[in-house]
Design an enzyme around this catalytic site. Sequence first.
Site, PDB file in Angstrom:
ATOM      1  N   HIS A  89       0.792  -1.235   0.000  1.00 59.22           N
ATOM      2  CA  HIS A  89       0.000   0.000   0.000  1.00 59.22           C
ATOM      3  C   HIS A  89       0.822   1.283   0.000  1.00 59.22           C
ATOM      4  CE1 HIS A  89       0.468   0.085   4.444  1.00 59.22           C
ATOM      5  NE2 HIS A  89       0.209   1.362   4.330  1.00 59.22           N
ATOM      6  N   GLU A  93       3.630   5.302  -3.457  1.00 57.56           N
ATOM      7  CA  GLU A  93       3.793   6.655  -2.940  1.00 57.56           C
ATOM      8  C   GLU A  93       5.217   6.934  -2.460  1.00 57.56           C
ATOM      9  OE1 GLU A  93       1.324   7.751   0.284  1.00 57.56           O
ATOM     10  OE2 GLU A  93       1.690   9.878  -0.078  1.00 57.56           O
ATOM     11  N   ASP A  94       5.813   5.978  -1.805  1.00 55.58           N
ATOM     12  CA  ASP A  94       7.084   6.247  -1.124  1.00 55.58           C
ATOM     13  C   ASP A  94       8.333   5.703  -1.810  1.00 55.58           C
ATOM     14  OD1 ASP A  94       5.548   7.423   0.775  1.00 55.58           O
ATOM     15  OD2 ASP A  94       5.550   5.710   2.145  1.00 55.58           O
ATOM     16  N   ASP A 155      -4.698   0.383   7.756  1.00 52.74           N
ATOM     17  CA  ASP A 155      -3.530   1.260   7.777  1.00 52.74           C
ATOM     18  C   ASP A 155      -3.651   2.263   8.928  1.00 52.74           C
ATOM     19  OD1 ASP A 155      -1.235   2.609   6.897  1.00 52.74           O
ATOM     20  OD2 ASP A 155      -2.386   3.899   5.536  1.00 52.74           O
ATOM     21  N   ASP A 275     -23.884   0.487  32.836  1.00 58.25           N
ATOM     22  CA  ASP A 275     -23.480  -0.569  31.906  1.00 58.25           C
ATOM     23  C   ASP A 275     -22.014  -0.458  31.505  1.00 58.25           C
ATOM     24  OD1 ASP A 275     -24.221   1.743  30.728  1.00 58.25           O
ATOM     25  OD2 ASP A 275     -25.279   0.852  29.049  1.00 58.25           O
TER      26      ASP A 275
HETATM   27 MN    MN Z   1       0.654   3.119   5.586  1.00 60.56          MN
END
Ligand code: MN
Length: 735
Positions: A89, A93-94, A155, A275
Amino acid sequence: MKTELVIDLEAEKQEILKRYRALLRASKSTLQKGDKKEIRKAFDMALESHKDMRRKSGEPYIYHPIAVAQIAAEEIGLGTTSIVCALLHDVVEDTDITLEDIEREFGKKTAKIIDGLTKISGVFDTNSSLQAENFRKMLLTLADDVRVILIKLADRLHNMRTMDFMPRHKQLKIASETIYLYAPLAHRLGLYAIKSELEDLSMKYLEPETYKFIAKKLNEKKAERNMFIKKFVEPIDEIVHEQGLVADVYGRPKSIHSIWNKMKKKNIPFEEVYDLFAIRIILDSAYENEKADCWKAYSIVTDLYRPNPDRLRDWVSSPKGNGYESLHTTVMGPRGQWVEVQIRTQRMNEIAEKGFAAHWKYKESSNDNGLDQWIQKVREMLNNPEANALDFLDDFKMNLFSDEIFIFTPKGALIQLPLGATALDFAFEIHTDVGATCIGAKVNHKLVPISYKLQNGDQVEIITSSKQTPKEDWLNVVVTAKAKSKIKSSLKEEKRKIAEAGKEILERKLKSLKITYNTDNIQKISYFFKLPSTQELFVNVALGKIELKDIKEYLSSEKEVENRSPERPENLTVDMVKTKMKGSENDILLIGEDLQKIDYTLAACCNPIPGDDVFGFVTVSEGIKIHRTNCPNAAQLMSNYGYRIVKAKWNKQQELTFLTGLRIVGIDDVGLINNITKVISNDFKVNMRSITVDTNEGIFDGSIMIFVNDTEHLENLIKNLLQVKGVTGVTRFDA
Ligand code: MN
């Protein structure tokens, strides 16, 4: 030195493999032939591309994607495609890996999901001024493939679990976004376990003191509570098994966040929240016996303990829109205490914990899919280009959390609406035109107004008239996001038409006064009448609220102004504030420091006082407003306008006082008010601004507005007020 590093790396390598194997074990139940190879391939790619990266904690970055994949598999019940996507994921992007690389290696579907994940990762970019618009984009990906949001939730959950190493202002921002949008989304997707954990973790950072306080209290009474649960459960367990049901009966603590919510909502101390836990009866039933078994268990429980007739909830016959199925009842326990009992089967329980992903597995056995309907609704809302993104988000969010009621059409079709929905909501749900022309309704054959609040099971027939049009106050009548956005766009259209007419009238009027019609003049006139926009000016002219003589008045004042030096209100922009603050330590706004000459005020919504955890918010025209981090508006501000937040803290040396409110409850007694005011004015020398008192059947309920120095001062005062005879509770309130 060098050898040490090598040893560390070797140990890390072992740890990475260990974690990878744990992931494989967690995904075992969904693995099919060839899946293991895919997951290995994704793992290798992620490992290689993140190899030089580390997390804030110093750990290897790869720990994060592995953990996210594990949450997706174990806690949401997702399959191989999602596990692969979770592992990858962050790579697009990185790292240098591109979407094309992913598509070549893993196919179109995986590439598409990762594309979605990459796109929404910019949603909370601090520099973005259009966060609400980005939320909308994020929800669009949801309509595309729900797995994007599910992986995003995994994530977010892992980031929240590992946030200790982040600087405080980032913790606040991330926690705010989580409570503002992610927790409601998890709720709506039926991921109750994840929703509760996200809420608790947010609270841990947003309100650390309260969080620790409740956690400590819960811990103190743990043994006692377990004893109670054991005694309560024993007879149920016995009879359930005697009657041939296979069941697991146990007590489960409620989340800290939900306890805190109850304390706030009912304005009661921790000790009065009854409760703190719920009893669960989880049945092992064949699919065809589920309903009968649940009611059998219900009958056993209510034979043993007296049920509260108002608290029976049957989501077995009509499941919630997010797939939740369960039978809830509240019964009187042996010590005269109300206890909530939840009855459901193992299948229902899995849906309750893991949400609809678990639902998918059983899809063939379930006849309707509330989630599909809901996603269809989201899609409809998103397709309405008129809706303002922020409004949309607020309405949408409201609808994420509400419970549902079921309403019948005259022909017997079932329509789901949020709790609190009115006849008008129902009309808009049927069709936009039906809503827009609605003048009333017949509920169970009785005539009712459009504002009538519908009850579960009502049968509703809408009455329309071609002369009807949507009205401004309808916005207060409806609760669904759909009805709201339809009414708003219709009103906007109406206003646009009126404004157009007004514009022509104004042009003529200005001509007769020999004023040039241009943007500059129009803006000056709007400003003179204190109107927020030129459109408002046109509307006011069209409605006859601004006439020729008013404009003449403007003309004479304009001449006066010309003779004075121009004195425009200063509109602080974020950059201006930041420039002004440069030089002070780490850009922190010190409240009480007059050297900085920054114009700030204390927000009226939460009345912060020194000692409170606070932040500054740059407003459009009123300088900086100081809010408490636990202000009811904080989450909305921080998550939508992150770029307008400035760090702030109290400057210690100062002798100012701050307004705050105290609510005092107790048993009404002669002299009680006197004794209270004596503590406040004489003992503490605190100035009171106002005091209002309600007494009702011997119960005293007072609100006092006072000026205090800081939180310590306030806490001492509260302690002393609690010593006053008759006073049973003292709490601070905001507005
Ligand atoms: Mn992440």
